[in-house]
Design an enzyme around this catalytic site. Sequence first.
Site, PDB file in Angstrom:
ATOM      1  N   ARG A   7       0.691  -1.291   0.056  1.00  0.00           N
ATOM      2  CA  ARG A   7       0.083  -0.096  -0.018  1.00  0.00           C
ATOM      3  C   ARG A   7       0.812   1.215  -0.026  1.00  0.00           C
ATOM      4  NH1 ARG A   7      -3.771  -3.094   3.243  1.00  0.00           N
ATOM      5  NH2 ARG A   7      -5.579  -3.355   2.174  1.00  0.00           N
TER       6      ARG A   7
ATOM      7  N   ASP B 244      -2.965   0.869  -4.270  1.00  0.00           N
ATOM      8  CA  ASP B 244      -3.954   0.869  -3.159  1.00  0.00           C
ATOM      9  C   ASP B 244      -5.199   0.861  -3.780  1.00  0.00           C
ATOM     10  OD1 ASP B 244      -6.189   2.025  -1.272  1.00  0.00           O
ATOM     11  OD2 ASP B 244      -4.398   2.391   0.082  1.00  0.00           O
TER      12      ASP B 244
ATOM     13  N   TYR C 153     -17.415  -9.354   7.725  1.00  0.00           N
ATOM     14  CA  TYR C 153     -16.089 -10.001   6.987  1.00  0.00           C
ATOM     15  C   TYR C 153     -16.668 -11.090   6.006  1.00  0.00           C
ATOM     16  CZ  TYR C 153     -11.870 -12.347   5.923  1.00  0.00           C
ATOM     17  OH  TYR C 153     -10.839 -12.814   5.060  1.00  0.00           O
TER      18      TYR C 153
ATOM     19  N   LYS D 162     -16.660 -11.267   2.077  1.00  0.00           N
ATOM     20  CA  LYS D 162     -15.824 -12.252   1.310  1.00  0.00           C
ATOM     21  C   LYS D 162     -16.690 -13.287   0.452  1.00  0.00           C
ATOM     22  CE  LYS D 162     -11.652 -13.035   1.755  1.00  0.00           C
ATOM     23  NZ  LYS D 162     -10.447 -12.802   0.781  1.00  0.00           N
TER      24      LYS D 162
ATOM     25  N   GLY E  16      -8.496 -23.021   4.307  1.00  0.00           N
ATOM     26  CA  GLY E  16      -8.868 -23.268   5.551  1.00  0.00           C
ATOM     27  C   GLY E  16      -8.007 -22.304   6.574  1.00  0.00           C
TER      28      GLY E  16
ATOM     29  N   VAL F  63      -5.123 -20.770   8.109  1.00  0.00           N
ATOM     30  CA  VAL F  63      -3.829 -21.075   7.615  1.00  0.00           C
ATOM     31  C   VAL F  63      -2.517 -21.046   8.718  1.00  0.00           C
ATOM     32  CG1 VAL F  63      -1.740 -20.107   6.124  1.00  0.00           C
ATOM     33  CG2 VAL F  63      -4.174 -20.059   5.370  1.00  0.00           C
TER      34      VAL F  63
END
Length: 321
Positions: free
Chosen positions: A34, A62, A152, A156, A182, A184
Amino acid sequence: MATKVCVTGGSGYIGSWLVRKLLVKGYTVHATLRNLAEDRSKVDLLNSLPNADTNLVLFQADIYNAHEFDDAIQGCEFYKDRVEATVAGVRIIADCCIKSQTVKRLIYTATVLASSPLNEDGSGYKSCMDESCWTPSDHLPLTYANDYVLEYTKAKTLAEKELLIYNEMEDAKLEVVTLLSGLVAGETIQSHLPLSVQVILSPFTGNMFGYYQGLKFMEEVLGSVPLVDIDDVCEAHIFCMENPSMKGRYLCAAADPTVREIKAYLEENHPEFKIDEKEEAEIRGIKCDSSKLKEMGFEYKYDIRKIIDESLECGKRLGAL
């Protein structure tokens, strides 16, 4: 000439591990951050990786300045995205890939939280979780949920659905693969313990910052806690990239224990740590069917023992345990 790959979020947990693997394999990597000026420690980490001096190019990009991605994507054949959890964001990225006229496949790091086997009315679970499962859009009455994780998960899920539409566009000339990863865990090349590793270690460390609640939320939504090692998930990204042609949804998880089974493994094999015991309802345990990816030829190298043990070593090394 080496194949060029663009990796967004190149300094993140998955991003940095993937950038290193790609560089070792001889790829030229365009990695985005970013803010290059402010993220000096992240820049230094990436520049220290093997072959970075010749094969790594860093770009500032960004999503709020979409044109910044054009230079990073230009000339790349593959694009790996994990940062966007909004419909508008993934549209921008996909359209940039199409505009480049060089990117042939976009690989999106999705989350298993978008593939809940819960019934639409929340009355129970389907028999197993696979790529046909989609998390119900309505906010179900979940014990361990809060506004952040619900938003969230919804974002997603919607973002993944939006990206997959591009596979149906005849004139898009872009293949989209979504890897539903899954939880991580495992090692890291970062200087701090990644959030997902802190979640898997939360039976030891407690509910600091809500990590244990996050583990239970995942179990409640999915009926188990699908796990995948950091090395396996990055190998899966490269596998999807190197396939001659590939598109669609793929679950990526090597194990699917319940929280109780994770605790049992920890108590039996690591008695030196004290488990934070709580009275909790028992989850039956819903299997995560990741056979679709394996049938394509992918093989996992890390089972539940290796994933948890490696996470523990990482936690000890970084002073979290």
